[in-house]
Write an enzyme that holds these catalytic residues in place. Structure first.
Site, PDB file in Angstrom:
ATOM      1  CD  GLU A   1      90.635 -73.016  -2.691  1.00  0.00           C
ATOM      2  OE1 GLU A   1      90.838 -73.118  -3.922  1.00  0.00           O
ATOM      3  OE2 GLU A   1      89.902 -72.126  -2.193  1.00  0.00           O
TER       4      GLU A   1
ATOM      5  CG  HIS B   1      90.806 -64.771  -6.939  1.00  0.00           C
ATOM      6  ND1 HIS B   1      91.169 -65.568  -7.999  1.00  0.00           N
ATOM      7  CD2 HIS B   1      91.226 -65.414  -5.819  1.00  0.00           C
ATOM      8  CE1 HIS B   1      91.757 -66.666  -7.540  1.00  0.00           C
ATOM      9  NE2 HIS B   1      91.814 -66.595  -6.222  1.00  0.00           N
TER      10      HIS B   1
ATOM     11  CG  HIS C   1      94.387 -71.056  -6.819  1.00  0.00           C
ATOM     12  ND1 HIS C   1      94.905 -69.976  -7.454  1.00  0.00           N
ATOM     13  CD2 HIS C   1      93.429 -70.587  -5.972  1.00  0.00           C
ATOM     14  CE1 HIS C   1      94.287 -68.881  -7.012  1.00  0.00           C
ATOM     15  NE2 HIS C   1      93.383 -69.226  -6.111  1.00  0.00           N
TER      16      HIS C   1
ATOM     17  CG  ASP D   1      90.913 -66.916  -2.024  1.00  0.00           C
ATOM     18  OD1 ASP D   1      91.332 -66.725  -3.176  1.00  0.00           O
ATOM     19  OD2 ASP D   1      90.457 -68.010  -1.646  1.00  0.00           O
ATOM     20  CG  ASP D   2      87.683 -64.918  -4.031  1.00  0.00           C
ATOM     21  OD1 ASP D   2      87.812 -64.399  -5.153  1.00  0.00           O
ATOM     22  OD2 ASP D   2      88.119 -66.055  -3.743  1.00  0.00           O
TER      23      ASP D   2
ATOM     24  CG  HIS E   1      95.664 -66.222  -2.887  1.00  0.00           C
ATOM     25  ND1 HIS E   1      95.914 -67.569  -2.654  1.00  0.00           N
ATOM     26  CD2 HIS E   1      94.469 -66.183  -3.524  1.00  0.00           C
ATOM     27  CE1 HIS E   1      94.920 -68.292  -3.129  1.00  0.00           C
ATOM     28  NE2 HIS E   1      94.016 -67.473  -3.655  1.00  0.00           N
TER      29      HIS E   1
HETATM   30  N1  ADE Z   1      88.690 -68.228  -7.919  1.00  0.00           N
HETATM   31  C1  ADE Z   1      88.417 -67.266  -7.037  1.00  0.00           C
HETATM   32  N2  ADE Z   1      88.683 -67.669  -5.800  1.00  0.00           N
HETATM   33  C2  ADE Z   1      89.165 -68.941  -5.893  1.00  0.00           C
HETATM   34  C3  ADE Z   1      89.629 -69.887  -4.961  1.00  0.00           C
HETATM   35  N3  ADE Z   1      89.666 -69.651  -3.658  1.00  0.00           N
HETATM   36  N4  ADE Z   1      90.028 -71.090  -5.427  1.00  0.00           N
HETATM   37  C4  ADE Z   1      89.989 -71.346  -6.738  1.00  0.00           C
HETATM   38  N5  ADE Z   1      89.563 -70.480  -7.644  1.00  0.00           N
HETATM   39  C5  ADE Z   1      89.164 -69.277  -7.238  1.00  0.00           C
HETATM   40 ZN    ZN Z   2      92.341 -67.956  -4.769  1.00  0.00          ZN
END
Ligand code: ADE
Ligand code: ZN
Length: 334
Positions: free
Chosen positions: A197, A16, A194, A275-276, A14
């Site tokens: 969340e 991005h 997703h 994630d990011d 997971h």
């Molecule tokens: N795009 C990038 N990170 C995300 C996240 N945590 N939830 C939804 N979309 C995303």
């Molecule tokens: Zn994500």
């Protein structure tokens, strides 16, 4: 413990790729491409990463992605991530990309797919890190736009393993994308989404039943529905959880409150991911460290999480067995 975490072979499932854009690279690419940034310094960028919820992050994340313009930019971005991931013990990465963020700016598949291919091949050869791509549809846009994206991706499908669904969750339930996911499945693509969340457990059920999701990205809210937790455990549906992300986006107040361990204890196949990472203050090993400390995980628990990441991946059985054997060979005692 930190050394043990970095040495443990693991998959990141997971991630991005646009969320790995570090502020230094943002400035470098802005200069290279003559893109104006609303920030004067790296410090100012970091100061702006004070999020209150998912949307407050997404607004800045889409703005940051505007510096990505050329094949070289996408190559450099992906190489930087894969090199960093390798140092965290990542042996296989399944990476999301958001084509609509780029095609809406006039940057086509031929630009970013070429950059991704170059970096992935170099990582395979030089770092021993394998990778797959997961194409996400942006759920704040209509399903018609997702169909157009799938069409544009047709010449590149041999380089795309799966489709996913991301962006603003609440108000955009999975059922709205049922038809385009059916078409993606018909094209031979695997499916993740997703869900849960910020959205309710019904979005997780919807992702499974309407979209055919094989893994749930996040899935935090499943705990509100006992029958759903039992189903996830019984069917072996993996959750790709992102603990530092949940805290930074304020879905969970403190890492000590994260439900990852409770869900593991109830038999759910949980994985740990970043994630990011550039926006949430940590790459995958930082996420493992955070839950180890915050939730008091043992070496055995950490090895279970690493094994889960391999088993939940889209690698073939032979590649899974090889990585699982390496984990089994590590001296694990608590
Ligand atoms: N795009 C990038 N990170 C995300 C996240 N945590 N939830 C939804 N979309 C995303
Ligand atoms: Zn994500």
């Amino acid at each position: 413990m930190p050394d043990f975490i970095a040495r443990m072979p693991k998959a990141e499932l997971h991630l991005h790729i646009e969320g790995t854009l570090e502020p230094d690279m943002m400035f470098e690419l802005a200069a290279r491409n003559s893109v104006e940034l609303p920030f004067d310094s790296v410090e100012e960028v970091r100061a702006a990463y004070e999020f209150t919820d998912l949307q407050s992050f997404l607004d800045i994340y889409y703005q940051g992605a505007a510096v990505l313009r050329t094949t070289a930019d996408f190559r450099d971005l992906m190489w930087a991530y894969l090199e960093r991931a390798a140092s965290d013990g990542v042996r296989h990465a399944e990476m999301f990309f958001d084509p609509q963020t780029h095609t809406e700016r006039g940057i086509g598949f031929e630009v970013f797919m070429a950059g991704f291919a170059e970096a992935r091949e170099r990582a395979r050869v030089e770092l021993g890190v394998t990778s797959l791509l997961i194409m996400c549809f942006l759920r704040h846009l209509p399903e018609t736009a997702a169909f157009e994206t799938l069409d544009a991706a047709r010449p590149y499908l041999e380089h795309i393993a799966a489709v996913g669904l991301d962006s603003s969750e609440v108000g955009h339930p999975p059922e709205g994308f049922e038809r385009v996911f059916a078409m993606a499945r018909d094209a031979g693509l695997r499916v993740v989404a997703h869900a849960g969340e910020e959205g309710p457990p019904s979005y997780i059920t919807g992702a499974l039943d309407s979209l055919g999701a094989e893994r749930i990205d996040h899935g935090v809210s499943c705990e509100q529905d006992d029958a759903l937790v039992a189903r996830l455990a019984a069917e072996g549906i993996p959750l790709t959880m992102c603990p530092l992300s949940n805290v930074r986006l304020r879905g969970i107040a403190r890492i000590e409150d994260h439900n990852l361990r409770r869900l593991m204890d109830r038999g759910v196949k949980v994985t740990v991911n970043s994630d990011d990472p550039s926006y949430f203050g940590g790459y995958v090993a930082d996420n493992y460290r955070a839950v180890q400390q915050g939730l008091g995980l043992s070496h055995t628990d950490l090895a279970t999480l690493a094994r889960n990441s391999i088993e939940a991946s889209f690698l073939d059985d032979e590649a899974k067995e090889a990585l699982l054997a390496e984990i089994a060979e590590m001296a694990i005692s608590d």
